[in-house]
Motif scaffolding. Structure first.
Motif, PDB file in Angstrom:
ATOM      1  N   SER A 250      -1.744   5.868  -2.913  1.00  0.00           N
ATOM      2  CA  SER A 250      -1.244   6.173  -4.285  1.00  0.00           C
ATOM      3  C   SER A 250      -2.340   6.849  -5.125  1.00  0.00           C
ATOM      4  O   SER A 250      -3.564   6.795  -4.666  1.00  0.00           O
ATOM      5  CB  SER A 250      -0.607   4.967  -4.989  1.00  0.00           C
ATOM      6  OG  SER A 250      -1.811   3.948  -5.429  1.00  0.00           O
ATOM      7  N   GLU A 251      -1.772   7.205  -6.112  1.00  0.00           N
ATOM      8  CA  GLU A 251      -2.802   7.916  -7.212  1.00  0.00           C
ATOM      9  C   GLU A 251      -3.904   6.781  -7.927  1.00  0.00           C
ATOM     10  O   GLU A 251      -5.012   7.133  -7.847  1.00  0.00           O
ATOM     11  CB  GLU A 251      -2.090   8.382  -8.315  1.00  0.00           C
ATOM     12  CG  GLU A 251      -2.841   9.556  -9.126  1.00  0.00           C
ATOM     13  CD  GLU A 251      -1.725  10.530  -9.806  1.00  0.00           C
ATOM     14  OE1 GLU A 251      -1.855  11.774  -9.192  1.00  0.00           O
ATOM     15  OE2 GLU A 251      -1.107  10.240 -10.548  1.00  0.00           O
ATOM     16  N   LYS A 252      -3.551   5.633  -7.568  1.00  0.00           N
ATOM     17  CA  LYS A 252      -4.603   4.498  -7.842  1.00  0.00           C
ATOM     18  C   LYS A 252      -5.466   4.248  -6.817  1.00  0.00           C
ATOM     19  O   LYS A 252      -6.410   3.131  -6.951  1.00  0.00           O
ATOM     20  CB  LYS A 252      -3.587   3.316  -8.651  1.00  0.00           C
ATOM     21  CG  LYS A 252      -3.238   3.806 -10.057  1.00  0.00           C
ATOM     22  CD  LYS A 252      -2.501   2.535 -10.640  1.00  0.00           C
ATOM     23  CE  LYS A 252      -1.800   2.913 -11.779  1.00  0.00           C
ATOM     24  NZ  LYS A 252      -1.140   1.552 -12.321  1.00  0.00           N
ATOM     25  N   GLY A 253      -5.282   4.598  -5.606  1.00  0.00           N
ATOM     26  CA  GLY A 253      -6.135   4.404  -4.665  1.00  0.00           C
ATOM     27  C   GLY A 253      -5.229   3.219  -3.784  1.00  0.00           C
ATOM     28  O   GLY A 253      -5.863   2.609  -3.033  1.00  0.00           O
ATOM     29  N   GLU A 254      -4.102   2.598  -3.904  1.00  0.00           N
ATOM     30  CA  GLU A 254      -3.428   1.587  -3.453  1.00  0.00           C
ATOM     31  C   GLU A 254      -2.544   2.013  -2.503  1.00  0.00           C
ATOM     32  O   GLU A 254      -2.071   3.146  -2.080  1.00  0.00           O
ATOM     33  CB  GLU A 254      -2.561   0.889  -4.540  1.00  0.00           C
ATOM     34  CG  GLU A 254      -3.262   0.362  -5.888  1.00  0.00           C
ATOM     35  CD  GLU A 254      -2.192  -0.043  -6.926  1.00  0.00           C
ATOM     36  OE1 GLU A 254      -2.460  -0.790  -7.524  1.00  0.00           O
ATOM     37  OE2 GLU A 254      -1.174   0.554  -7.066  1.00  0.00           O
ATOM     38  N   LYS A 255      -2.288   1.082  -1.250  1.00  0.00           N
ATOM     39  CA  LYS A 255      -1.477   1.275  -0.224  1.00  0.00           C
ATOM     40  C   LYS A 255      -0.131   1.442  -0.713  1.00  0.00           C
ATOM     41  O   LYS A 255       0.292   0.634  -1.684  1.00  0.00           O
ATOM     42  CB  LYS A 255      -1.673   0.357   0.816  1.00  0.00           C
ATOM     43  CG  LYS A 255      -1.047   0.420   1.980  1.00  0.00           C
ATOM     44  CD  LYS A 255      -1.167  -0.625   3.104  1.00  0.00           C
ATOM     45  CE  LYS A 255      -0.368  -0.522   4.289  1.00  0.00           C
ATOM     46  NZ  LYS A 255      -0.395  -1.513   5.384  1.00  0.00           N
ATOM     47  N   MET A 256       0.641   2.245  -0.304  1.00  0.00           N
ATOM     48  CA  MET A 256       1.839   2.725  -0.782  1.00  0.00           C
ATOM     49  C   MET A 256       2.956   1.478  -0.335  1.00  0.00           C
ATOM     50  O   MET A 256       2.900   0.906   0.767  1.00  0.00           O
ATOM     51  CB  MET A 256       2.581   3.886  -0.348  1.00  0.00           C
ATOM     52  CG  MET A 256       1.804   5.074  -0.903  1.00  0.00           C
ATOM     53  SD  MET A 256       2.843   6.594  -0.716  1.00  0.00           S
ATOM     54  CE  MET A 256       1.604   7.537  -1.393  1.00  0.00           C
ATOM     55  N   SER A 257       3.817   1.035  -1.216  1.00  0.00           N
ATOM     56  CA  SER A 257       4.643  -0.134  -0.986  1.00  0.00           C
ATOM     57  C   SER A 257       5.926  -0.131  -2.088  1.00  0.00           C
ATOM     58  O   SER A 257       5.687   0.397  -3.161  1.00  0.00           O
ATOM     59  CB  SER A 257       3.666  -1.784  -1.326  1.00  0.00           C
ATOM     60  OG  SER A 257       4.687  -2.464  -1.523  1.00  0.00           O
ATOM     61  N   LYS A 258       6.893  -0.125  -1.318  1.00  0.00           N
ATOM     62  CA  LYS A 258       8.298  -0.215  -2.006  1.00  0.00           C
ATOM     63  C   LYS A 258       8.282  -1.259  -3.139  1.00  0.00           C
ATOM     64  O   LYS A 258       8.813  -0.874  -4.438  1.00  0.00           O
ATOM     65  CB  LYS A 258       9.281  -0.299  -1.331  1.00  0.00           C
ATOM     66  CG  LYS A 258       9.632   0.721  -0.400  1.00  0.00           C
ATOM     67  CD  LYS A 258      11.132   0.668   0.606  1.00  0.00           C
ATOM     68  CE  LYS A 258      11.153   1.803   1.319  1.00  0.00           C
ATOM     69  NZ  LYS A 258      12.243   1.510   2.184  1.00  0.00           N
ATOM     70  N   SER A 259       7.575  -2.410  -3.095  1.00  0.00           N
ATOM     71  CA  SER A 259       7.386  -3.603  -3.800  1.00  0.00           C
ATOM     72  C   SER A 259       6.681  -2.977  -5.162  1.00  0.00           C
ATOM     73  O   SER A 259       6.929  -3.728  -6.295  1.00  0.00           O
ATOM     74  CB  SER A 259       6.861  -4.769  -3.252  1.00  0.00           C
ATOM     75  OG  SER A 259       5.687  -4.546  -2.677  1.00  0.00           O
ATOM     76  N   LEU A 260       5.544  -2.280  -4.871  1.00  0.00           N
ATOM     77  CA  LEU A 260       4.756  -2.028  -6.000  1.00  0.00           C
ATOM     78  C   LEU A 260       5.321  -0.484  -6.622  1.00  0.00           C
ATOM     79  O   LEU A 260       4.888  -0.093  -7.978  1.00  0.00           O
ATOM     80  CB  LEU A 260       3.402  -1.310  -5.488  1.00  0.00           C
ATOM     81  CG  LEU A 260       2.498  -2.700  -5.061  1.00  0.00           C
ATOM     82  CD1 LEU A 260       1.149  -2.125  -4.444  1.00  0.00           C
ATOM     83  CD2 LEU A 260       2.274  -3.577  -6.049  1.00  0.00           C
ATOM     84  N   GLY A 261       6.633   0.110  -6.241  1.00  0.00           N
ATOM     85  CA  GLY A 261       7.100   1.333  -6.420  1.00  0.00           C
ATOM     86  C   GLY A 261       6.100   2.394  -6.642  1.00  0.00           C
ATOM     87  O   GLY A 261       6.460   3.298  -7.553  1.00  0.00           O
ATOM     88  N   ASN A 262       5.247   2.631  -5.701  1.00  0.00           N
ATOM     89  CA  ASN A 262       4.347   3.764  -5.795  1.00  0.00           C
ATOM     90  C   ASN A 262       4.421   4.569  -4.586  1.00  0.00           C
ATOM     91  O   ASN A 262       3.567   5.547  -4.133  1.00  0.00           O
ATOM     92  CB  ASN A 262       2.823   3.205  -5.921  1.00  0.00           C
ATOM     93  CG  ASN A 262       2.511   2.365  -4.587  1.00  0.00           C
ATOM     94  OD1 ASN A 262       3.251   2.024  -3.800  1.00  0.00           O
ATOM     95  ND2 ASN A 262       1.238   1.852  -4.541  1.00  0.00           N
ATOM     96  N   VAL A 263       5.765   4.423  -3.788  1.00  0.00           N
ATOM     97  CA  VAL A 263       6.026   5.371  -2.739  1.00  0.00           C
ATOM     98  C   VAL A 263       6.237   6.747  -3.122  1.00  0.00           C
ATOM     99  O   VAL A 263       7.116   6.913  -4.175  1.00  0.00           O
ATOM    100  CB  VAL A 263       7.080   4.715  -1.840  1.00  0.00           C
ATOM    101  CG1 VAL A 263       7.312   5.556  -0.595  1.00  0.00           C
ATOM    102  CG2 VAL A 263       6.719   3.243  -1.320  1.00  0.00           C
ATOM    103  N   VAL A 264       5.490   7.805  -2.532  1.00  0.00           N
ATOM    104  CA  VAL A 264       5.892   9.199  -2.841  1.00  0.00           C
ATOM    105  C   VAL A 264       6.719   9.627  -1.717  1.00  0.00           C
ATOM    106  O   VAL A 264       6.032   9.712  -0.577  1.00  0.00           O
ATOM    107  CB  VAL A 264       4.404   9.991  -3.066  1.00  0.00           C
ATOM    108  CG1 VAL A 264       4.869  11.489  -3.150  1.00  0.00           C
ATOM    109  CG2 VAL A 264       3.820   9.243  -4.236  1.00  0.00           C
ATOM    110  N   ASP A 265       7.869   9.902  -2.037  1.00  0.00           N
ATOM    111  CA  ASP A 265       8.697  10.613  -0.977  1.00  0.00           C
ATOM    112  C   ASP A 265       8.567  12.092  -1.011  1.00  0.00           C
ATOM    113  O   ASP A 265       8.940  12.989  -2.006  1.00  0.00           O
ATOM    114  CB  ASP A 265      10.202  10.213  -1.454  1.00  0.00           C
ATOM    115  CG  ASP A 265      10.974  10.760  -0.336  1.00  0.00           C
ATOM    116  OD1 ASP A 265      10.574  11.694   0.524  1.00  0.00           O
ATOM    117  OD2 ASP A 265      12.310  10.355  -0.171  1.00  0.00           O
TER     118      ASP A 265
END
Length: 1008
Positions: free
Chosen positions: A656-671
């Motif tokens: 993610s833009e914050k350097g986090e692993k993408m996760s649906k629970s975090l809401g940072n998944v980019v489709d």
């Protein structure tokens, strides 16, 4: 002229001494910005020069840029244009076209199969676009590209998703396989559509799928070859086992959870028989000493067969200060254990580990069982007590000890991760990772063997799909003996080009860690292991005759035939006879399937069609270091002693833009579909189109972790829009120019134009090198530097007057347009692999092409060695050094309002600059254009009678020719005085003799 007499140059040089300015500076940007703001065809336009309006009677005579190429595309219009370009430019036919053309050189990028278990995600986008960029580059260079896309279609994840909540006990293997196949085919269709929308050029009509019969047959032929060499064998040994999936797993199918919490225990094993070497020392302590062990897996203690020590380490007999218990521990661990146990440990005696040999302990929970003390090199002093509890059925290193000392290997855990009857009535049926662990700890406590229990946070293997913990349990499986392949694999790997080079160490380390490869899986969805078992003896029937026959059946009917066809079809009489086997009724088919890493690892044999199949490159994420890269290498080395690839490109993961692993629970998944087409709220998620997604991939440092989010995507869109603006300026100034008719030979061009061709050639060489090294980020940096520094801030600002105000067919203007067309063509081709939609759009508007032509069918950047001329750099860059010196002396002023006198001491530098202005004084020389002044006088020394308001600047320029053999540093002076001439109402330059009258140049143009 001097330019004709100077020999080869040593490269671009800026000679700079006292008085020189700061190079080609920012003030040129301001001069250029007005030129970029031209209008489309038919619109009114601002005049060149200072930006004031041209008088109405001359406006129509100024040749302002005109083009229908839009400055920006956004929203639905952008999407429509991209799709239209894909249709009009034959994106779908491009792969077939390039395969059918004549080309001596082949380039093969072997596609690692994505998993067919869901929609395309940004990880796919990074991987597929990176591959496509390089494929398009190689195709533009004239190579015949081989790129057959494929999908990994078997395996547990697809099976689990296909079955959902269904109870597999109610389904036959064929029913399970049918549902899994349907699910995989649906996922493949969605992924393929996404890849094509991204502009991926591939052999979509002949994609490979690991569930196709022909692929499965090729896989079995590799299996047969390896089995014939003794590399594939069946054995009973510990493997990683997933209770949640009820199957064995390969190491590549594990994820390590660093936050896993186990209950660790310190437990004692009473020393029943003292080691012979310690009898004299400790004879009176017989039956009073206990060996102290530590384990994070207490559930394995009931399966204990030995306690291991390090032969060369020091061990001690210690006495506890709180209860005087006598313990045997490693000397190095005494201080740490004293702290952990909360009591002083008094060292009574110290000896070498080898002195423990021959000692025998009593099992703590099975009193009648005795276990030996044995030496082992895997024992470490980093944690624990320096003495290791050993359960051969539930540990890889434990199994090695058992093999060496012929210990029993008794598995006490079933396929669901529960204790079997062999573990005893108190444990039978309990989950080893849950109730089973607590029950064993209670048994240790009851036996007086529990010294301490504590939670232990450590890295623990999880099933990569179910995300649940695994256990190690012995079972009968099929294995590949990787130990016999590792040395050759490492040797051939040294001959493979690896990018980044740092990944090579990880590849080698992975090979070292892999002791054996379990390739059997207890599932239905996969390629069945081609083995039959004798009904009574259980002996496997497998040889080159049986496997070859089954491969031919699979090639014709697919692997479903393993369950569909009668046994007589799979084991015909001639095969049985060659195998020297009994009747077909004596055998049953095996139920295990092959590991999916063996599935995909044999793709080189199934897909690469050459006589000696080897790809030029594999490009995958770093997770494949322990996966496809390795399984492909091991199978290829096993069969033919060589790697299946000449080069490996290893890219990072998408975060993610914050350097986090993408996760649906975090809401940072980019489709990626939302990136291209926009989301439900277009204000939040606007449609960016495919080229923005491709630019994001190319601009990223793919050799590390890659971040994506609104900021990165907006930056990519802005950069593309800036690029469009430059391309639009080029197209607008090529209005009415046809290179097939109007092009000027380079030897007849202005020197500044020739110099830009020289810079364009240098740019094309560097871009080609960057693409060759798979460094798309460097391509973009080179492109942006070329546009910003060499074009926008330099060339465009200089040539604007000549473009707009010279005669339409004048040599000077056509010379400039010839260069602009070369620049447009070179830039378009340089961005084409990354931005194919934009490149084709530009090509449709560019002059000199017939309707329907495609940039991708017309080759790579066309630069010429003729463009690099002796003396050219010195002439132009020397003049630029003078110009910067002059500009730095009049900060904030308009250079066009000055009359310059340039004095250069006689020598090479004077001759160079003189080639730009042959007359002593001129208002229209090439030197005047470079200086952006209105009139220039070139002389050997400054006149003594300069006006009092003259601004003087000085400097020197170093000429360095023929590798340093010719070096000459020349001084120069520049005197700038306000121009006495009047401003021309047409070109806005101070070159008219009287106010409101046209300058001589404009008079000539108007008169034509």
């Amino acid at each position: 002229m001097f330019l004709c007499r100077v020999s080869a140059l040593a490269g671009r040089r800026w000679g700079q001494a006292v008085g020189l300015g700061q190079g080609l500076g920012a003030r040129r940007v301001a001069v250029f910005r007005a030129a970029l703001s031209f209008s489309s065809a038919g619109d009114a336009a601002a005049a060149p020069g200072s930006g004031a309006q041209t008088p109405a009677e001359y406006r129509h005579t100024v040749l302002l840029p005109r083009t229908h190429f839009p400055m920006k595309l956004s929203g639905q219009k952008l999407l429509d244009v991209e799709l239209q370009i894909q249709r009009d430019c034959g994106f779908e036919q491009l792969y077939t076209w390039q395969r059918e053309r004549k080309s001596k050189k082949e380039f093969c990028l072997h596609d690692g199969p994505p998993y067919a278990n869901g929609d395309a995600h940004v990880g796919h986008a990074l991987n597929k676009i990176l591959k496509d960029v390089h494929n398009r580059f190689e195709m533009l260079r004239g190579r015949k590209v081989s790129y057959v896309p494929g999908w990994d279609c078997h395996g547990l994840p697809i099976e689990l998703k296909a079955l959902g909540e269904l109870d597999t006990k109610d389904l036959s293997p064929l029913q399970i396989r049918q549902k899994a196949r349907e699910y995989a085919e649906s996922a493949i269709a969605r992924q393929r559509a996404a890849f094509q929308r991204w502009g991926i050029m591939a052999d979509w009509e002949n994609s490979y799928y690991t569930f196709n019969g022909t692929y499965e047959a090729a896989q079995l032929r590799v299996f047969q070859e390896m089995h014939s060499k003794g590399l594939i064998y069946q054995d009973y040994k510990p493997v990683f086992w997933s209770p949640s999936s009820r199957t064995a797993l390969a190491e590549a199918e594990l994820e390590y959870n660093p936050e896993h919490v186990s209950t660790a225990v310190y437990a004692t094993f009473p020393l029943n028989t003292l080691p012979p070497k310690l009898t004299t020392m400790m004879g009176e302590l017989q039956g009073k000493v206990c060996v102290l062990v530590w384990t994070t897996q207490p559930w394995t203690i009931p399966a204990n067969q030995a306690v291991c020590f390090m032969p060369k380490a020091q061990y001690s007999l210690v006495k506890r200060g709180d209860d005087e218990q006598l313990l045997l521990v490693a000397t190095e661990r005494i201080a740490n254990l004293s702290s952990i146990l909360g009591t002083e440990l008094q060292n009574l005696a110290t000896f070498t580990g080898s002195d423990l040999d021959g000692g025998i302990c009593r099992h703590p929970t099975i009193p009648e069982k005795e276990v030996p003390l044995l030496p082992a090199n895997h024992v470490t002093m980093a944690k624990g007590t320096g003495l290791v509890h050993t359960a051969p059925a539930h540990g890889m290193e434990d199994y090695s000890v058992a093999s060496h000392f012929s210990l029993p290997v008794e598995c006490i855990v079933d396929e669901e991760g529960r204790f079997t009857e062999a573990a005893g009535a108190d444990l039978q049926g309990l989950s080893v990772l849950e109730d089973g662990t607590s029950t064993v700890i209670s048994m240790l406590r009851t036996a007086g063997a529990l010294i301490k229990e504590e939670p232990c946070v450590h890295s623990y293997p999880y099933d990569w799909r179910s995300k649940k913990p695994v256990v190690i349990r012995a079972s009968k499986q099929w294995f590949i003996n990787t130990a016999s392949l590792k040395d050759t694999a490492k040797e051939v790997l040294q001959k493979v080009r690896v990018m980044p080079e740092s990944a090579r160490a990880s590849l080698l380390a992975m090979l070292d860690r892999r002791t054996y490869w379990c390739i059997s899986r207890q599932r239905s969805w996969g390629v069945p292991i081609p083995v039959f078992y004798h009904k009574h003896t259980g002996e496997p029937l497998i040889n080159k005759y049986t496997v070859s026959h089954i491969a031919s059946v699979f090639a014709e009917k697919g692997s479903d035939s393993w369950w569909v066809e009668p046994l007589e079809t799979l084991l015909p009489p001639d095969v049985l006879k060659k195998s020297k086997a009994g009747a077909v009724t004596d055998y049953v088919r095996g139920e295990d399937v092959l590991d999916i890493w063996f599935d995909s690892g044999t793709s080189w044999a199934a897909v690469l069609q050459d006589a000696d199949p080897r790809a030029d490159v594999y490009i995958e994420g770093k997770d494949q270091i322990g996966g496809w890269f390795q399984s492909s290498l091991l199978t290829s080395v096993a069969v033919r002693n060589k790697a299946p690839y000449r080069a490996l490109v290893v890219h990072g993961f998408v975060l993610s833009e914050k350097g986090e692993k993408m996760s649906k629970s975090l809401g940072n998944v980019v489709d990626p579909n939302v990136v291209i087409n926009g989301g439900t709220d277009l204000a939040v998620s606007p449609p960016y189109g495919a080229d923005v997604l491709r630019w994001w991939v190319a601009e990223s440092n793919v050799f590390s972790e890659v971040q994506i989010g609104p900021k990165a995507l907006n930056t990519a869109r802005e950069n593309i829009n800036k690029l469009r603006n430059t391309l639009r300026f080029l197209l607008g100034n090529l209005n009415g120019f046809d290179p097939r008719i109007h092009a000027v030979d380079s030897k007849d061009m202005h020197y500044i134009d020739q110099y830009l061709l020289h810079l364009l050639r240098d740019f094309s060489i560097k871009v080609t090198d960057a693409y060759s090294e798979f460094d798309c980020g460097r391509v973009i940096r080179l492109l942006q530097a070329f546009i910003t520094r060499d074009l926008s801030s330099f060339y465009f600002s200089i040539i604007k007057d000549r473009l707009y105000c010279d005669g339409e067919n004048s040599l000077g203007r056509r010379s400039c347009q010839t260069v602009l067309e070369e620049i447009l063509d070179g830039v378009t081709r340089s961005i084409a692999p990354i931005l194919p939609h934009l490149a084709e759009e530009v090509y449709q508007h560019a002059p000199g092409h017939d309707e329907g032509e495609s940039v991708f069918r017309s080759g790579w950047i066309k630069s010429s060695s003729v463009w690099r001329k002796p003396g050219l750099e010195e002439a132009v860059e020397g003049a630029c050094a003078i110009r910067d010196s002059f500009l730095s002396s009049i900060p904030g002023c308009n250079a066009a309002e000055y009359d310059l006198t340039i004095a250069i001491e006689p020598g090479l530098f004077f001759e160079l600059v003189e080639s730009l202005q042959e007359e002593p004084t001129s208002t229209c020389s090439q030197l005047t254009e470079l200086m952006m002044a209105s009139r220039i006088t070139l002389t050997g020394v400054l006149p003594r009678d300069l006006p009092h308001n003259a601004v003087i600047s000085k400097g020197s320029f170093l000429i360095n020719l023929e590798g340093g053999e010719i070096r000459e540093e020349s001084a120069y002076s520049v005197a700038a005085v306000p121009i006495s001439l009047s401003r021309c109402p047409r070109c806005r330059r101070y070159t008219s003799d009287t106010p409101d009258c046209l300058c001589p140049r404009c008079q000539t143009v108007i008169a034509q």
